[in-house]
Write an enzyme that holds these catalytic residues in place. Structure first.
Site, PDB file in Angstrom:
ATOM      1  N   ARG A 120     -14.266  -8.977  -8.945  1.00 19.39           N
ATOM      2  CA  ARG A 120     -14.441 -10.433  -8.831  1.00 19.39           C
ATOM      3  C   ARG A 120     -15.801 -10.741  -8.236  1.00 19.39           C
ATOM      4  O   ARG A 120     -16.271 -10.038  -7.335  1.00 19.39           O
ATOM      5  CB  ARG A 120     -13.361 -11.047  -7.933  1.00 19.39           C
ATOM      6  CG  ARG A 120     -11.961 -10.904  -8.472  1.00 19.39           C
ATOM      7  CD  ARG A 120     -10.969 -11.681  -7.600  1.00 19.39           C
ATOM      8  NE  ARG A 120      -9.633 -11.210  -7.847  1.00 19.39           N
ATOM      9  CZ  ARG A 120      -8.792 -10.760  -6.911  1.00 19.39           C
ATOM     10  NH1 ARG A 120      -9.157 -10.749  -5.646  1.00 19.39           N
ATOM     11  NH2 ARG A 120      -7.596 -10.348  -7.246  1.00 19.39           N
TER      12      ARG A 120
ATOM     13  N   GLU B 221       0.948  -3.598   5.145  1.00 18.57           N
ATOM     14  CA  GLU B 221       1.574  -4.878   4.801  1.00 18.57           C
ATOM     15  C   GLU B 221       3.083  -4.714   4.630  1.00 18.57           C
ATOM     16  O   GLU B 221       3.854  -5.612   4.944  1.00 18.57           O
ATOM     17  CB  GLU B 221       0.955  -5.414   3.507  1.00 18.57           C
ATOM     18  CG  GLU B 221      -0.476  -5.890   3.730  1.00 18.57           C
ATOM     19  CD  GLU B 221      -1.307  -5.908   2.459  1.00 18.57           C
ATOM     20  OE1 GLU B 221      -1.703  -4.814   2.001  1.00 18.57           O
ATOM     21  OE2 GLU B 221      -1.553  -6.999   1.938  1.00 18.57           O
TER      22      GLU B 221
ATOM     23  N   ASN C  92       6.998  -5.364  -3.902  1.00 17.69           N
ATOM     24  CA  ASN C  92       5.742  -6.046  -4.209  1.00 17.69           C
ATOM     25  C   ASN C  92       5.562  -5.969  -5.727  1.00 17.69           C
ATOM     26  O   ASN C  92       5.154  -4.946  -6.260  1.00 17.69           O
ATOM     27  CB  ASN C  92       4.600  -5.334  -3.472  1.00 17.69           C
ATOM     28  CG  ASN C  92       3.249  -5.970  -3.747  1.00 17.69           C
ATOM     29  OD1 ASN C  92       3.134  -6.897  -4.553  1.00 17.69           O
ATOM     30  ND2 ASN C  92       2.226  -5.467  -3.079  1.00 17.69           N
TER      31      ASN C  92
ATOM     32  N   HIS D 264      -4.210 -12.290   1.510  1.00 16.36           N
ATOM     33  CA  HIS D 264      -4.208 -11.089   2.369  1.00 16.36           C
ATOM     34  C   HIS D 264      -3.678 -11.399   3.766  1.00 16.36           C
ATOM     35  O   HIS D 264      -3.978 -10.680   4.728  1.00 16.36           O
ATOM     36  CB  HIS D 264      -5.630 -10.492   2.546  1.00 16.36           C
ATOM     37  CG  HIS D 264      -6.197  -9.828   1.342  1.00 16.36           C
ATOM     38  ND1 HIS D 264      -7.540  -9.835   1.069  1.00 16.36           N
ATOM     39  CD2 HIS D 264      -5.619  -9.121   0.342  1.00 16.36           C
ATOM     40  CE1 HIS D 264      -7.760  -9.155  -0.058  1.00 16.36           C
ATOM     41  NE2 HIS D 264      -6.599  -8.722  -0.514  1.00 16.36           N
TER      42      HIS D 264
ATOM     43  N   ARG E 240       7.097  -9.542  -1.240  1.00 16.50           N
ATOM     44  CA  ARG E 240       5.762 -10.120  -1.080  1.00 16.50           C
ATOM     45  C   ARG E 240       5.627 -11.215  -2.144  1.00 16.50           C
ATOM     46  O   ARG E 240       5.805 -10.956  -3.335  1.00 16.50           O
ATOM     47  CB  ARG E 240       4.701  -9.053  -1.313  1.00 16.50           C
ATOM     48  CG  ARG E 240       3.325  -9.649  -1.275  1.00 16.50           C
ATOM     49  CD  ARG E 240       2.276  -8.682  -1.735  1.00 16.50           C
ATOM     50  NE  ARG E 240       0.968  -9.316  -1.683  1.00 16.50           N
ATOM     51  CZ  ARG E 240      -0.022  -9.035  -2.510  1.00 16.50           C
ATOM     52  NH1 ARG E 240       0.126  -8.143  -3.448  1.00 16.50           N
ATOM     53  NH2 ARG E 240      -1.174  -9.659  -2.397  1.00 16.50           N
TER      54      ARG E 240
END
Ligand code: ADP
Length: 423
Positions: free
Chosen positions: A255, A403, A20, A194, A105
């Site tokens: 964010r 993940e 990743n 996600h 990923r």
């Protein structure tokens, strides 16, 4: 390096190297795809800066982890050098022959990829072209792919896209109320992110319910630094809170999530912000950090809030309260996509660990028949999974996401089906 270069023949366990790659970091793990056992994992961060470091955790046995610091590498070093250090360590630990493929990923697959994909030159070009939709992520993912192709030249490399799980969204969910040609000519639409996490936890919930995922109707809240809510109908994503980029949707660590788009014009025209400053404001200075003026970290905010002697206590509570209300509203609004609802899932660093946040959210969802069991809620933290609702409520599961395991599993499955196709 080739598979033959490892020092001696290791055990016969087949493993996937999961990569990743971010703009300044690489997370990696070596995973047995069937059991999900992690043989080795690690993180290289602050790459290409004087603080560059790499830590590798070798799980010789599940209960016997060894932390290998390789910070002795002369900083600054980059992605390529970090991955070379990883390769050296894999050779030393005699693990190279276990690796059957590398799973990457990749954040944005646009409308091109709804499935795991074997990486070739054409796929790399498409990932590069999609960098216009994910300028921070896709170029970094490509760095990881290129470095691994050099380091493991004989191994298949597979891309697992964050957006793939959401490609099942119907038009009514992915279109913006904008001129249609912006979608047709410029791919401006909602994609969602996600995806691997939402897919993993939905699968786990299906196992808890002992029914096939294809029969499950769920709402999943991934609450980490980035946060998104996804609604899953008959096992497929039918809507999600993030949009063309991860900025849309619920409020996050730094964010803003959804705002009135006119605020941007106001910031530029009335307050003299440049477009770059607005970008930084919305992506890096808003959310929990912006509202609390203290931190983007949920733990810091919770302890400030609970310490009534802390002068920032009230503002920390305000930030967390707005955060939870916006998530509860998002969950409630997604119920419009379903005619049946089996349960709600919390995952991600906050969803898995913060009983306060979960309580604040679930307490606003009584109309959907979600009612918390306080004792179970307090007890379910730090990697434990379970239902935190009372028996008469719809279930609310806390499920630790994984993940990396999804990437390993899907990479292995793709190899198997490719091999089967060749027979
Ligand atoms: P990322 O999106 O970067 O993968 P994580 O999923 O690790 O992030 O989530 C990070 C968030 O989880 C941070 O806000 C952190 O404060 C929060 N978190 C981690 N542990 C706890 C805890 N015990 N209590 C409350 N929040 C926690």
């Amino acid at each position: 390096m080739s598979k033959q270069q490892s020092a001696s023949t290791p055990t016969s366990v087949e493993a996937i190297l999961v990569i990743n790659c971010g703009s300044s970091s690489v997370k990696f793990s070596l995973i047995e795809p069937e059991s999900g056992t992690t043989l080795l994992s690690g993180l290289a961060e602050c790459l290409s800066t004087p603080q560059a470091s790499i830590k590798i955790r070798h799980n010789a046995r599940i209960d016997n982890e060894e932390l290998i610091e390789t910070s002795a590498l002369a900083a600054p070093f980059d992605h390529q050098i970090a991955l070379s250090a990883l390769v050296n360590k894999l050779v030393q630990l005699n693990l190279v022959d276990n690796i059957i493929a590398v799973g990457h990923r990749v954040v944005h697959g646009g409308e091109h990829y709804a499935q795991p994909t074997l990486i070739n030159t054409r796929v790399k070009k498409t990932i590069e072209a999609l960098a216009k939709l994910a300028p921070l992520h896709n170029p970094a993912n490509l760095i990881g792919i290129n470095a691994c192709q050099q380091a493991f030249s004989t191994l298949p490399q597979v891309a697992i896209f964050d957006t793939a799980f959401h490609q099942s969204m119907p038009e009514k969910a992915y279109l913006y109320g904008l001129p249609f040609e912006l979608y047709q000519k410029h791919s401006i639409r909602r994609y969602g992110f996600h995806g691997t996490s939402h897919y993993f936890v939905a699968n786990q919930a299906a196992k808890f319910m002992d029914k096939p995922l294809q029969q499950c109707n769920l709402i999943s809240a991934h609450l980490g630094n980035g946060c998104s809510v996804t609604v899953i109908k008959n096992g497929q994503s039918v809507d999600t809170s993030m949009g063309m980029t991860p900025l849309e949707g619920v409020m996050m660590g730094t964010r803003s999530g959804d705002i009135d788009a006119s605020i941007i014009f106001h910031l530029v025209e009335q307050l003299g912000f440049s477009i770059e400053q607005v970008d930084t404001l919305l992506n890096k200075k808003s959310g929990l950090l912006g509202l609390s003026e203290l931190s983007n970290d949920c733990r810091t905010l919770e302890s400030a809030m609970l310490d009534k002697n802390n002068p920032q206590s009230t503002q920390a509570e305000l930030a967390l309260t707005v955060f939870c209300y916006r998530i509860a509203k998002s969950i409630a609004s997604f119920s419009a996509s379903l005619s049946e609802l089996d349960g709600l899932i919390f995952t991600g660093g906050i969803g898995e660990n913060s009983s306060w946040v979960r309580q604040e959210i679930v307490n606003q969802l009584g109309l959907l028949n979600f009612h918390l069991c306080e004792e179970n809620n307090q007890a379910t933290r730090f990697g434990t999974s379970g239902n935190i609702a009372i028996s008469t409520s719809r279930p609310c599961w806390v499920i630790a996401t994984n993940e990396e395991w999804v990437i390993a599993e899907q990479t292995a499955q793709l190899l198997k089906s490719n091999l089967a196709g060749e027979l």
